[in-house]
Design a protein around this motif. Structure first.
Motif, PDB file in Angstrom:
ATOM      1  N   ASP A 212       0.762  -1.126   0.047  1.00 65.91           N
ATOM      2  CA  ASP A 212      -0.021  -0.197  -0.030  1.00 65.91           C
ATOM      3  C   ASP A 212       0.908   1.167  -0.013  1.00 65.91           C
ATOM      4  OD1 ASP A 212      -2.450   1.123  -0.153  1.00 65.91           O
ATOM      5  OD2 ASP A 212      -2.703   1.539   1.755  1.00 65.91           O
ATOM      6  N   ARG A 213       1.813   1.162  -0.687  1.00 65.73           N
ATOM      7  CA  ARG A 213       2.740   2.233  -0.782  1.00 65.73           C
ATOM      8  C   ARG A 213       2.935   2.616  -2.425  1.00 65.73           C
ATOM      9  NH1 ARG A 213       5.651   3.802   3.413  1.00 65.73           N
ATOM     10  NH2 ARG A 213       7.249   4.890   2.165  1.00 65.73           N
ATOM     11  N   VAL A 214       2.970   4.171  -2.669  1.00 67.26           N
ATOM     12  CA  VAL A 214       3.069   4.711  -3.826  1.00 67.26           C
ATOM     13  C   VAL A 214       4.685   5.127  -4.111  1.00 67.26           C
ATOM     14  CG1 VAL A 214       2.657   7.036  -5.104  1.00 67.26           C
ATOM     15  CG2 VAL A 214       0.783   5.732  -4.200  1.00 67.26           C
ATOM     16  N   THR A 215       5.273   4.951  -5.243  1.00 67.36           N
ATOM     17  CA  THR A 215       6.512   5.200  -5.693  1.00 67.36           C
ATOM     18  C   THR A 215       6.403   6.388  -6.895  1.00 67.36           C
ATOM     19  OG1 THR A 215       7.565   3.080  -4.983  1.00 67.36           O
ATOM     20  CG2 THR A 215       8.691   4.450  -6.330  1.00 67.36           C
ATOM     21  N   VAL A 216       7.042   7.395  -6.714  1.00 71.33           N
ATOM     22  CA  VAL A 216       6.997   8.425  -7.790  1.00 71.33           C
ATOM     23  C   VAL A 216       8.244   8.443  -8.305  1.00 71.33           C
ATOM     24  CG1 VAL A 216       6.663  10.703  -8.150  1.00 71.33           C
ATOM     25  CG2 VAL A 216       5.493   9.646  -6.230  1.00 71.33           C
ATOM     26  N   TYR A 217       8.615   8.133  -9.447  1.00 69.83           N
ATOM     27  CA  TYR A 217       9.722   8.363 -10.453  1.00 69.83           C
ATOM     28  C   TYR A 217       9.454   9.780 -11.073  1.00 69.83           C
ATOM     29  CZ  TYR A 217       9.908   3.273 -10.084  1.00 69.83           C
ATOM     30  OH  TYR A 217       9.965   2.160  -9.153  1.00 69.83           O
ATOM     31  N   ALA A 218      10.448  10.667 -10.914  1.00 74.14           N
ATOM     32  CA  ALA A 218      10.333  12.055 -11.440  1.00 74.14           C
ATOM     33  C   ALA A 218      11.678  12.353 -12.263  1.00 74.14           C
ATOM     34  CB  ALA A 218      10.152  13.060 -10.364  1.00 74.14           C
ATOM     35  N   VAL A 219      11.420  12.860 -13.440  1.00 70.34           N
ATOM     36  CA  VAL A 219      12.520  13.343 -14.145  1.00 70.34           C
ATOM     37  C   VAL A 219      12.297  14.535 -14.774  1.00 70.34           C
ATOM     38  CG1 VAL A 219      14.207  12.614 -16.102  1.00 70.34           C
ATOM     39  CG2 VAL A 219      13.023  10.866 -14.547  1.00 70.34           C
ATOM     40  N   VAL A 220      13.382  15.610 -14.864  1.00 67.95           N
ATOM     41  CA  VAL A 220      13.269  16.849 -15.482  1.00 67.95           C
ATOM     42  C   VAL A 220      14.198  16.632 -16.780  1.00 67.95           C
ATOM     43  CG1 VAL A 220      13.796  19.420 -15.614  1.00 67.95           C
ATOM     44  CG2 VAL A 220      12.267  18.297 -13.714  1.00 67.95           C
ATOM     45  N   LEU A 221      13.880  16.952 -17.983  1.00 69.08           N
ATOM     46  CA  LEU A 221      14.885  16.626 -18.907  1.00 69.08           C
ATOM     47  C   LEU A 221      15.290  17.866 -19.338  1.00 69.08           C
ATOM     48  CD1 LEU A 221      12.237  14.209 -20.668  1.00 69.08           C
ATOM     49  CD2 LEU A 221      14.490  13.124 -19.969  1.00 69.08           C
ATOM     50  N   ASP A 222      16.396  17.760 -20.181  1.00 66.43           N
ATOM     51  CA  ASP A 222      17.239  18.978 -20.843  1.00 66.43           C
ATOM     52  C   ASP A 222      16.691  19.094 -22.031  1.00 66.43           C
ATOM     53  OD1 ASP A 222      18.795  20.751 -21.984  1.00 66.43           O
ATOM     54  OD2 ASP A 222      20.706  19.951 -21.287  1.00 66.43           O
ATOM     55  N   PRO A 223      16.012  20.099 -22.511  1.00 64.57           N
ATOM     56  CA  PRO A 223      15.395  20.516 -23.841  1.00 64.57           C
ATOM     57  C   PRO A 223      16.488  20.360 -24.833  1.00 64.57           C
ATOM     58  CG  PRO A 223      14.545  21.983 -22.190  1.00 64.57           C
ATOM     59  CD  PRO A 223      15.669  21.352 -21.352  1.00 64.57           C
ATOM     60  N   ALA A 224      17.630  20.493 -24.668  1.00 64.62           N
ATOM     61  CA  ALA A 224      18.796  20.489 -25.545  1.00 64.62           C
ATOM     62  C   ALA A 224      19.373  18.947 -25.606  1.00 64.62           C
ATOM     63  CB  ALA A 224      19.834  21.608 -25.404  1.00 64.62           C
TER      64      ALA A 224
ATOM     65  N   GLY B  41      20.666  17.108 -22.828  1.00 69.19           N
ATOM     66  CA  GLY B  41      21.678  16.801 -22.158  1.00 69.19           C
ATOM     67  C   GLY B  41      21.398  16.163 -20.941  1.00 69.19           C
ATOM     68  N   THR B  42      22.124  15.737 -19.921  1.00 71.79           N
ATOM     69  CA  THR B  42      21.951  14.864 -18.823  1.00 71.79           C
ATOM     70  C   THR B  42      20.649  15.392 -17.970  1.00 71.79           C
ATOM     71  OG1 THR B  42      24.336  14.409 -18.510  1.00 71.79           O
ATOM     72  CG2 THR B  42      22.620  13.750 -16.768  1.00 71.79           C
ATOM     73  N   PRO B  43      19.423  14.372 -17.793  1.00 73.87           N
ATOM     74  CA  PRO B  43      18.497  14.970 -17.021  1.00 73.87           C
ATOM     75  C   PRO B  43      18.631  14.788 -15.461  1.00 73.87           C
ATOM     76  CG  PRO B  43      18.329  12.517 -17.911  1.00 73.87           C
ATOM     77  CD  PRO B  43      19.607  13.051 -18.385  1.00 73.87           C
ATOM     78  N   LEU B  44      18.095  15.527 -14.700  1.00 75.70           N
ATOM     79  CA  LEU B  44      17.614  15.261 -13.331  1.00 75.70           C
ATOM     80  C   LEU B  44      16.831  14.236 -13.046  1.00 75.70           C
ATOM     81  CD1 LEU B  44      18.010  18.836 -12.263  1.00 75.70           C
ATOM     82  CD2 LEU B  44      19.886  17.144 -11.997  1.00 75.70           C
ATOM     83  N   ARG B  45      17.265  13.308 -12.125  1.00 77.16           N
ATOM     84  CA  ARG B  45      16.204  12.143 -11.802  1.00 77.16           C
ATOM     85  C   ARG B  45      15.899  12.038 -10.256  1.00 77.16           C
ATOM     86  NH1 ARG B  45      15.507   8.050 -15.841  1.00 77.16           N
ATOM     87  NH2 ARG B  45      16.855   8.607 -17.510  1.00 77.16           N
ATOM     88  N   THR B  46      14.916  11.437  -9.583  1.00 76.51           N
ATOM     89  CA  THR B  46      14.692  11.259  -8.335  1.00 76.51           C
ATOM     90  C   THR B  46      13.470  10.208  -8.053  1.00 76.51           C
ATOM     91  OG1 THR B  46      14.372  12.159  -6.143  1.00 76.51           O
ATOM     92  CG2 THR B  46      13.067  12.819  -7.887  1.00 76.51           C
ATOM     93  N   VAL B  47      13.401   9.431  -7.041  1.00 77.19           N
ATOM     94  CA  VAL B  47      12.593   8.518  -6.594  1.00 77.19           C
ATOM     95  C   VAL B  47      12.147   8.730  -5.413  1.00 77.19           C
ATOM     96  CG1 VAL B  47      11.836   6.204  -6.699  1.00 77.19           C
ATOM     97  CG2 VAL B  47      13.424   7.029  -8.442  1.00 77.19           C
ATOM     98  N   THR B  48      10.898   8.750  -5.174  1.00 77.60           N
ATOM     99  CA  THR B  48      10.473   8.829  -3.638  1.00 77.60           C
ATOM    100  C   THR B  48       9.080   7.732  -3.480  1.00 77.60           C
ATOM    101  OG1 THR B  48       8.707  10.516  -4.277  1.00 77.60           O
ATOM    102  CG2 THR B  48      10.832  11.246  -3.493  1.00 77.60           C
TER     103      THR B  48
END
Length: 319
Positions: free
Chosen positions: A267-279, A281-288
């Protein structure tokens, strides 16, 4: 006395595209089954996004698909409206006084590569350098640049069926395009997928595969009528993804992916979140992770972690 016995007429608005009408038909069937004594009327609302073929940024981003529907809600012309969750603007961009009344069960979140009719199937990796791949989403364009730099993303507009027709006719301005598998299935065109893209690599959009029904926040009768249509597990995923998007102040012009999953055993939610580089490049990632009883907290935490990692630098970037 229940709302179904005191309400005799119910008006529901939807966009007129074939895909929107197919999902509306499923909502209509479910509503009539629950409330057989209510006279349900479906009204087609042509959005600015349906009429305007230029870049969405010129007409206010995703609000272009919901602005007129919001007006119909707020002035009482309809009691509820149906929309794809990923086509609705971020919570900070919505007209005040509108809320989500039901979240339908999530469909497939995956994107696909579509090639012109008659062309042999191919994958993105196999396409020749310089191949033009059409998409209207900054997320997809950024993924193309990052994962397949030999390909050229080009902007396209239109409903899924009109894009397919233009692609087949050679008038789309692209050699192939990226589309949502769920949308193709609604049109009974899933066989047009040349490649189904791995969602762990080709990241899905926030709200992908989710249909929502909205209504006026002060309309408690409509709230009661719509509540039985809502799918609780999908609602938890939707709330987590929207919380992360709201924390990032994201919308349709944001190159980002927010994807939540639910472990029903824990009964847990996992959130995969990524902000991408429009150009590209390397994206930023996190998991909570967090309890499914409070999915917005997990989503908010994911957004905050990305901001702490410097997401604003990418959120304000342009290709």
């Amino acid at each position: 006395m229940s709302p179904s016995t005191t309400t005799t007429r119910f008006r529901m608005g939807t966009r007129p595209s074939p895909m929107a009408m197919e999902q509306t038909g499923r909502v209509e069937t479910a509503f009539r089954s629950l409330h057989p004594h209510i006279d349900l009327e479906i009204l087609q609302i042509t959005s600015q996004g349906d009429q305007h073929r230029g870049p969405l940024a010129e007409i206010g981003g995703k609000g272009a698909f919901t602005r007129r529907a919001d007006e119909h809600l707020l002035d009482g012309r309809v009691e509820a409206t149906i929309a794809c969750a990923k086509d609705t603007p971020g919570p900070h961009d919505r007209a005040p006084g509108i809320t989500i009344g039901a979240v339908l069960p999530r469909e497939d979140v995956r994107d696909v590569l579509v090639l012109p009719a008659g062309r042999p199937p191919a994958t993105l990796d196999a396409l020749p350098p310089g191949t033009r791949v059409g998409t209207s989403a900054p997320r997809r364009a950024a993924l193309l640049k990052a994962l397949h730099p030999q390909l050229i993303p080009v902007p396209i507009r239109g409903n899924a069926d009109s894009r397919l027709a233009a692609l087949d006719a050679g008038t789309l301005g692209a050699d192939g395009m990226i589309a949502a598998l769920a949308g193709l299935r609604r049109l009974d065109l899933a066989d047009r997928a040349s490649q189904i893209l791995d969602p762990t690599v080709w990241l899905p959009a926030a709200g992908a595969g989710i249909v929502v029904i909205e209504h006026r926040a002060d309309d408690h009768t409509t709230s009661c009528l719509l509540a039985p249509l809502s799918h609780a597990p999908t609602r938890a995923l939707f709330d987590a993804e929207r919380a992360a998007l709201a924390t990032l102040r994201g919308g349709c012009l944001t190159a980002a992916s927010i994807h939540a999953t639910l472990d029903e055993k824990t009964d847990r939610v996992t959130v995969y979140a990524v902000v991408l580089d429009p150009a590209g490049g390397t994206p930023l990632r996190t998991v909570t992770t967090g309890p499914a009883s409070n999915p917005t907290a997990a989503g908010h935490q994911a957004g905050e972690q990305l901001l702490d990692a410097g997401a604003n630098r990418l959120l304000g970037a342009r290709p």
